[in-house]
Design an enzyme around this catalytic site. Structure first.
Site, PDB file in Angstrom:
ATOM      1  N   HIS A   1       3.481  21.701  21.894  1.00 24.96           N
ATOM      2  CA  HIS A   1       3.906  23.050  21.763  1.00 24.96           C
ATOM      3  C   HIS A   1       5.091  23.430  22.972  1.00 24.96           C
ATOM      4  CE1 HIS A   1       4.690  26.605  19.520  1.00 24.96           C
ATOM      5  NE2 HIS A   1       3.369  27.081  19.257  1.00 24.96           N
TER       6      HIS A   1
ATOM      7  N   SER B   1       0.770  -1.020  -0.042  1.00 19.83           N
ATOM      8  CA  SER B   1      -0.138   0.006  -0.035  1.00 19.83           C
ATOM      9  C   SER B   1       0.681   1.134   0.089  1.00 19.83           C
ATOM     10  CB  SER B   1      -0.740  -0.008   1.267  1.00 19.83           C
ATOM     11  OG  SER B   1      -0.264  -0.016   2.434  1.00 19.83           O
TER      12      SER B   1
ATOM     13  N   SER C   1      -1.844   8.437  11.479  1.00 19.23           N
ATOM     14  CA  SER C   1      -3.198   8.075  11.112  1.00 19.23           C
ATOM     15  C   SER C   1      -3.842   8.186   9.602  1.00 19.23           C
ATOM     16  CB  SER C   1      -4.327   8.612  11.979  1.00 19.23           C
ATOM     17  OG  SER C   1      -5.324   8.512  11.795  1.00 19.23           O
ATOM     18  N   ASN C   2      -4.080   7.193   9.081  1.00 20.23           N
ATOM     19  CA  ASN C   2      -4.669   7.329   7.614  1.00 20.23           C
ATOM     20  C   ASN C   2      -6.046   7.163   7.679  1.00 20.23           C
ATOM     21  OD1 ASN C   2      -4.751   7.297   4.582  1.00 20.23           O
ATOM     22  ND2 ASN C   2      -3.929   5.107   4.620  1.00 20.23           N
TER      23      ASN C   2
ATOM     24  N   ASP D   1       8.619  23.804  18.092  1.00 18.73           N
ATOM     25  CA  ASP D   1       8.050  24.946  17.669  1.00 18.73           C
ATOM     26  C   ASP D   1       7.403  24.965  16.067  1.00 18.73           C
ATOM     27  OD1 ASP D   1      10.131  25.484  15.946  1.00 18.73           O
ATOM     28  OD2 ASP D   1      11.260  25.792  17.603  1.00 18.73           O
TER      29      ASP D   1
ATOM     30  N   GLN E   1      -1.997  -5.840  10.719  1.00 22.71           N
ATOM     31  CA  GLN E   1      -3.421  -5.562  10.126  1.00 22.71           C
ATOM     32  C   GLN E   1      -4.165  -7.078  10.324  1.00 22.71           C
ATOM     33  OE1 GLN E   1      -2.463  -4.344   6.343  1.00 22.71           O
ATOM     34  NE2 GLN E   1      -2.549  -2.125   6.788  1.00 22.71           N
TER      35      GLN E   1
END
Length: 503
Positions: A473, A327, A420-421, A477, A399
């Site tokens: 954060h 994939s 994250s797809n 940055d 998977q």
């Protein structure tokens, strides 16, 4: 009353028995009647041996009264501490029922914690007498899971040594007490050692925390026998077929795929329903609550994957020959790892007191998966030393296990960076939430065919994907995140450029 006899019956048993009848009552309890030539039972320091002929002897029409009583010992098989702070699990499936016979290493049940699903195996040979939990009930660490009746004649460890067997997955380790110290080994390794009559206490472990690996057992055998072990098997590299023998390309379905709603019967009960938060949902509550303490900032961009789409189409037949589904995700993961080498702060963690930053040596990149059990994030270990093909092979394994709900704790822990797809379901931009203790995460949108302009001002058809980044954060940055994203983008828009930085 004569409860036990301290006499040894020999050939003159009739004479001795007649003396015992002077008592008003003679009662002999035989705990177990065997098919052998004599019947024995042991009580304290007295030993009685009755010849079978004595049972046939009668005097004054009195007969011996015998009662058969099982001498099996019931052992409570407890659920041990499986680490990661887990104190309870949910019983998802029983592989045995009361009355079934089990052997060592046989699967007893599958349980699910808030981190993984694991299979519990038996430590004993015996018969299951009681299941302490029903399906979907909560089992607690240190409490009995099942009662097993074992044969007392085979010898049983003292009660304090009858301890629980930890629930284990393929990669998880268990503790075995040997000569006062703990030896770490998987069930498969213990079985291999047992089959070859090897004491684990004599083997030096080379794994983490001196864990004994399969290779350690094989090396020990080699030293004992003088055999030369072959190197660990690698994925076979198959040269590409000649153009005349290449696999025919599958016909492309140009029609747009329309999602089909899942057909489920609608049941209206008219009543509210309350369910306990368990399993992976419970883990999500804990993780997301911790994530709220992190000050997030986001950064978004779009990627032109036109060249990568073409490259993948050329490599897919080769991957299929090797038995691997290729994939886009292995390319995304490898490009991220190359970027992390340049910006290691994104592969770090911050302690709770916000005083120390730990830079992770391994790139354990997590991949968010949507399963029937809920959201899970297994990770590919040590991406920095893997090829794209090796990453694809590992993704296929994760998977498959994720779909079957069989991912182990080792697969679900230790992540240092996440992708994250979400685009496989739909959507372009999103706002991903960081998974503590990580400090960055990326969300990938769906790939769309959109018009774009080239350098000459001409319109062309481009394969566009959007990416959304979130970072902590407190230590990252915006400029660092943007530079990392630009580098990652350059690798994907020009896949050949990755060859320059591959090791």
């Amino acid at each position: 009353m004569l409860s036990y006899c301290g006499m040894l019956f020999s050939g003159s048993s009739k004479k001795i028995i007649s003396k015992f009848y002077s008592f008003e009552l003679l009662e002999v309890c035989i705990h177990r009647v065997r098919s052998c030539s004599s019947i024995r039972f042991i009580k304290s320091k007295y030993v009685c041996v009755f010849d079978k002929s004595a049972l046939k002897f009668s005097h004054q029409q009195r007969l011996f009264r015998t009662s058969a009583v099982s001498c099996g010992q019931i052992v409570q098989f407890k659920l041990s501490d499986i680490g990661e702070g887990i104190t309870e699990v949910t019983v998802k499936e029983w592989y045995i029922k009361e009355g079934d016979s089990v052997s060592q290493f046989d699967s007893i049940c599958e349980v699910q914690s808030d981190k993984a699903s694991v299979t519990i195996t038996s430590r004993y040979d015996g018969i299951i007498r009681k299941l302490h939990y029903n399906l979907d009930e909560i089992a607690y660490v240190g409490k009995p899971l099942v009662d097993i009746e074992i044969d007392a004649s085979k010898g049983v460890a003292p009660e304090e040594d009858v301890v629980e067997t930890p629930p284990m997955s393929h990669e998880e380790h268990t503790h075995q007490e040997i000569k006062g110290h703990k030896t770490l080994a998987t069930p498969a390794v213990r079985r291999l050692a047992m089959e070859n009559n090897i004491k684990l206490s004599e083997v030096v472990g080379t794994g983490k925390d001196n864990r004994i690996l399969k290779e350690d057992i094989l090396n020990y055998l080699a030293k004992q026998t003088g055999a030369i072990l072959p190197p660990s098997p690698k994925a076979e590299i198959i040269p590409p077929l000649p153009k005349s023998e290449t696999l025919p390309a599958a016909p492309k379905d140009k029609a747009r795929k329309i999602p089909v709603p899942v057909s489920r019967p609608i049941v209206f009960s008219g009543k509210d329903k309350t369910e306990s938060v368990t399993g992976f949902h419970k883990a999500m509550v804990k993780t997301m609550s911790a994530a709220l303490k992190i000050p997030h900032f986001g950064y978004c961009d779009e990627i032109d994957l036109t060249q990568l789409v073409q490259l993948r189409e050329e490599l897919k037949p080769l991957a299929q020959i090797r038995g691997v589904k290729l994939s886009f995700m292995p390319f995304f993961i490898k490009a991220a790892s190359l970027g992390l080498l340049q910006y290691p702060i994104l592969n770090a963690s911050l302690d709770e007191s916000c005083q120390n930053v730990t830079y992770k040596a391994s790139h354990n990149i997590g991949v968010a998966m949507d399963t029937e059990q809920g959201l899970i994030v297994p990770n590919v270990k040590n991406v920095q030393v893997l090829s794209v093909f090796e990453i694809a092979s590992e993704l296929n394994r994760l998977q498959s296990l994720g779909s079957a709900g069989q991912l182990g704790t080792n697969d679900l822990t230790g992540g240092t960076f996440t992708l994250s797809n979400i685009g496989t379901i739909g959507g372009t931009y999103t706002k991903p939430v960081i998974l503590p203790p990580e400090v960055a995460i990326g969300a990938l949108g769906k790939i769309q065919v959109l018009p774009r302009f080239n350098g000459k001002g001409e319109v062309f058809k481009a394969q566009i994907m959007n990416v959304s980044w979130s970072a902590d954060h407190r230590i990252i940055d915006g400029a660092t995140m943007a530079r990392f994203s630009n580098l990652w983008k350059s690798y994907l828009e020009n896949p050949a450029s990755m060859l320059l930085d591959l090791k």
